[in-house]
Design a protein around this motif. Structure first.
Motif, PDB file in Angstrom:
ATOM      1  N   MET B   1       0.826  -1.207   0.000  1.00 33.01           N
ATOM      2  CA  MET B   1       0.000   0.000   0.000  1.00 33.01           C
ATOM      3  C   MET B   1       0.863   1.261   0.000  1.00 33.01           C
ATOM      4  O   MET B   1       0.609   2.191  -0.745  1.00 33.01           O
ATOM      5  N   GLY B  38      -6.767   1.746   2.613  1.00 31.01           N
ATOM      6  CA  GLY B  38      -5.765   0.747   2.237  1.00 31.01           C
ATOM      7  C   GLY B  38      -6.418  -0.373   1.440  1.00 31.01           C
ATOM      8  O   GLY B  38      -7.615  -0.332   1.146  1.00 31.01           O
ATOM      9  N   PHE B  39      -5.622  -1.378   1.104  1.00 29.65           N
ATOM     10  CA  PHE B  39      -6.209  -2.506   0.379  1.00 29.65           C
ATOM     11  C   PHE B  39      -7.134  -3.274   1.304  1.00 29.65           C
ATOM     12  O   PHE B  39      -6.833  -3.448   2.487  1.00 29.65           O
ATOM     13  N   SER B  41      -8.759  -6.100   3.347  1.00 29.56           N
ATOM     14  CA  SER B  41      -8.272  -7.391   3.832  1.00 29.56           C
ATOM     15  C   SER B  41      -9.345  -8.435   3.527  1.00 29.56           C
ATOM     16  O   SER B  41     -10.469  -8.111   3.165  1.00 29.56           O
ATOM     17  N   ALA B  53      -3.956  -7.286  -1.429  1.00 28.34           N
ATOM     18  CA  ALA B  53      -2.657  -6.662  -1.144  1.00 28.34           C
ATOM     19  C   ALA B  53      -1.505  -7.471  -1.736  1.00 28.34           C
ATOM     20  O   ALA B  53      -0.537  -6.923  -2.253  1.00 28.34           O
TER      21      ALA B  53
END
Lengths: 250, 445
Positions: B1, B38-39, B41, B53
């Protein structure tokens, strides 16, 4: 020529065939009769190599070759054909695709080129007339939505297409009305040649009236307990199997 | 990220300098959302089956300076889907290829062009739609794509215009190094318009590619859209595609997604039925083997009454393929008389192949007709035996059964020529003759 020697076979550990000896020469039609559960269908499935059955002893020789060393399709390519008691429905696979795959596999085995599409369709048209199946057949999925009679006629149609050396008719007469039975039986008779032979499994004389088998075998409890000429079928029709069992000391 | 945040911070100017103001306008906001989220999860339900990710971890090149890539796709692809004449366009990576355009003109007012150029030519139109369905705050990949995308494709069909000839877009991935591509597509069909779009994804080079794609599709009142997506890339290709569609009243749409050959693919389809009496059909076909991964994730959002949706996804898996289907149908409060069907059927040809299937139906209205279900099966032993008894070799019999299984998805394709062509391609695929992308097979005989 088919030769079966001391054949023992089982399914899920249960022995069904307990020592079958049988010789069928070219040009002959043999009938196998017997009570339910005697092992008639097992015998046919073992000959064609259904992997569900295990051969524990004995041998099957077909035109000098050991069938037990071959898998299902190799046996088919050698010219062995089973008309199934319960033909399998295969949704999504058209009869044309199916038959072309089968026929071209056979041709390849014989060192021939695949049949051109036009000729193949012509052959389909020709052969389906033998069992009076209509033109819709080509586009229908294999056996899907076929009536009981159509399924059996379709088996004989496939036999006509593949021209096997040795055919097994496993209760091909079951579930057929009188007309369908005639169509199927006459279709089969048209396909007989001096070099072909067949094994017919049935409970009824009716089919045998058409097919005129050379020899009748009675299969009870995994063994052939009596072999005789065609007159035996008439006797069975009249008196059942009990007298034969008694004769054999069962 | 972190690498993407740094990249953005360093290249802001370059990104903006080589794109259009309308596209640049959403970049900062998207960056804010991405930095925050963020990516996703795998704990996020929608991303349960794909570790995003991990696929973004390697370093890929980006062509932010818009260096021209030496390629003439028209020379490479002599497009000729038999009997299917299309208006053919190419998008090389994310760049609309305009060196040679179809000879037959589109109907008046219809636009098929570079998104960046369209944003300059029709700024109001693009601004009014761009980023309104694929919100950055909804999905980190929307955000990432919005941060980095500089171009893509724009399709516009004005009111009551019927485009008879299918519009075919060949997305070509072409690079001399491993490359990340962020492609953006905007499709607008106004009221009463009608069009058929065919997207074919190909990779011309064997380098690793990572593509994010966001397609926003607006289907106006009484409009009709057919959108076919066909991926035929290679095992080093990773594709993240988010397709958003909004359907107004009395509109109809057919969205077909076919993965013939790939590496890792995640397709999100997010469809909103926002006008009454809209109808939608969502179909998918996945053929995967080796270690290929395909994750189809769909949402059909019934917001208003009297809409219909149908969904059929079929997977034919072999070897160590790992795939997923998660389809959520949401029938909101008040969306009465909704009719919805969802089916996912899977055929596993090996012990190691895996399918995760999750059909979901959420209903908050009380007068609806909905069904959902999934099946997982193996090749029928009886059918195999039957065919082998007829002399059909084992492999051929397996192939016939797989083909039969896939056939009903293919039969939903309305374009006859495409249907025939796909039958041919699927057949080749099962025969193992389609193991790598060797150019546009849709187009090349």
């Amino acid at each position: 020529m088919l030769e079966i020697r001391n054949l023992h076979a089982s399914i899920n550990g249960k022995e069904i065939l307990k020592g079958i000896d049988l010789t069928i020469r070219d040009g002959e039609v043999h009938a196998i009769m017997g009570t339910n559960g005697a092992g008639k269908s097992t015998l046919s499935h073992v000959i064609v190599g259904n992997p569900a059955y295990e051969v524990t002893e004995g041998e099957i020789i077909f035109n000098g070759k050991n069938l037990l060393e071959m898998n299902t399709e190799e046996r088919a390519l050698e010219g062995i054909f089973l008309s199934f008691q319960q033909p399998v429905e295969i949704p999504g696979v058209s009869m044309t695709h199916f038959m072309r795959a089968a026929l071209n596999a056979r041709r390849k085995h014989e060192g021939l080129e695949p049949l051109p599409a036009g000729e193949f369709l012509k052959l389909m048209r020709e052969k389906r007339k033998i069992v009076e199946l209509d033109s819709k057949l080509a586009n229908r999925s294999v056996n899907e939505g076929f009536s009981g009679g159509e399924k059996k006629r379709n088996e004989i149609f496939q036999m006509a297409m593949l021209e096997p050396r040795f055919s097994i008719l496993d209760e091909t007469d079951s579930g057929l009305d009188v007309d369908a039975l005639r169509i199927v039986a006459e279709g089969f008779n048209k396909l007989r040649r001096p070099e072909t032979s067949a094994m017919v499994i049935t409970h009824y004389q009716r089919l045998l009236d058409y097919l005129r088998p050379d020899i009748i075998h009675v299969l009870i409890d995994g063994r052939i307990i009596k072999t005789a000429g065609p007159e035996l079928a008439l006797e069975i029709e009249e008196k059942g199997f009990d007298w034969i069992k008694e004769e054999a000391g069962l | 990220m972190k690498q993407y945040i740094e990249l953005y911070e360093q290249c802001r100017g370059m990104l903006n300098g080589h794109s259009a103001p309308v596209l640049n306008a959403l970049r900062e906001e998207a960056f804010g959302h991405f930095r925050q989220m963020g990516f996703p999860s795998q704990k996020v339900e929608r991303y349960k089956y794909t570790d995003v990710a991990r696929h973004f971890a390697p370093d890929f090149g980006l062509n932010l300076n818009r260096l021209s890539i030496p390629v003439n796709p028209y020379e490479v692809f002599k497009c000729d889907v038999p009997n299917l004449s299309t208006s053919l366009y190419f998008v090389v990576n994310d760049q609309f290829y305009d060196k040679a355009l179809p000879a037959v003109p589109l109907p008046e007012g219809v636009v098929v062009d570079s998104l960046c150029r369209a944003a300059e030519t029709f700024p109001e139109l693009v601004k009014h739609h761009y980023g309104t369905l694929a919100r950055s705050r909804k999905d980190a990949l929307n955000a990432l794509n919005t941060m980095f995308c500089q171009d893509g494709l724009f399709v516009y069909v004005p009111r009551n215009v019927v485009v008879e000839r299918p519009i075919q877009i060949v997305n070509v991935l072409r690079s001399d190094v491993s490359l990340m591509v962020n492609r953006r597509v905007l499709v607008i069909l106004e009221e009463g318009a009608s069009a058929t779009l065919l997207f074919c994804d190909h990779a011309m080079d064997s380098h690793a590619f990572l593509t994010t794609q966001v397609i926003e599709t607006f289907v106006g009142e009484n409009a009709h859209l057919e959108l076919y997506e066909l991926e035929e890339t290679h095992v080093r290709n990773t594709r993240f595609s988010n397709l958003y569609a909004d359907q107004k009243a009395y509109s109809s749409a057919v969205l077909d997604n076919i993965t013939l050959h790939n590496g890792v693919t995640r397709n999100r389809t997010d469809l909103t039925l926002s006008g009454e009496y809209a109808e939608t059909t969502l179909n998918g076909l996945v053929i995967a083997d080796k270690e290929q991964q395909v994750d189809n994730n769909t949402l059909i959002d019934h917001r208003v009454p009297h809409c219909q949706s149908q969904q059929l996804y079929k997977y034919v898996l072999d070897d160590k393929a790992r795939c997923a289907f998660a389809g959520r149908v949401l029938v909101r409060e008040g969306a009465q008389k909704t009719v919805s069907q969802e089916t996912n059927a899977n055929l596993l040809g090996s012990r190691e192949a895996r399918i995760y299937t999750q059909p979901m139906l959420e209903i908050y209205a009380d007068d609806v007709k909905c069904s959902h279900g999934s099946t997982v099966g193996q090749l029928g032993e009886q059918a195999m035996f039957y065919m082998q008894q007829r002399g059909i070799p084992y492999e051929e019999a397996r192939m016939l059964l797989k083909f039969a299984f896939a056939a009903d998805v293919l039969s939903t394709i309305h374009l006859d020529a495409l249907h025939d062509r796909l039958n041919y391609l699927v057949d080749k695929r099962f025969r193992g003759e389609l193991n790598k992308c060797e150019g546009c097979r849709m187009c090349k005989n």
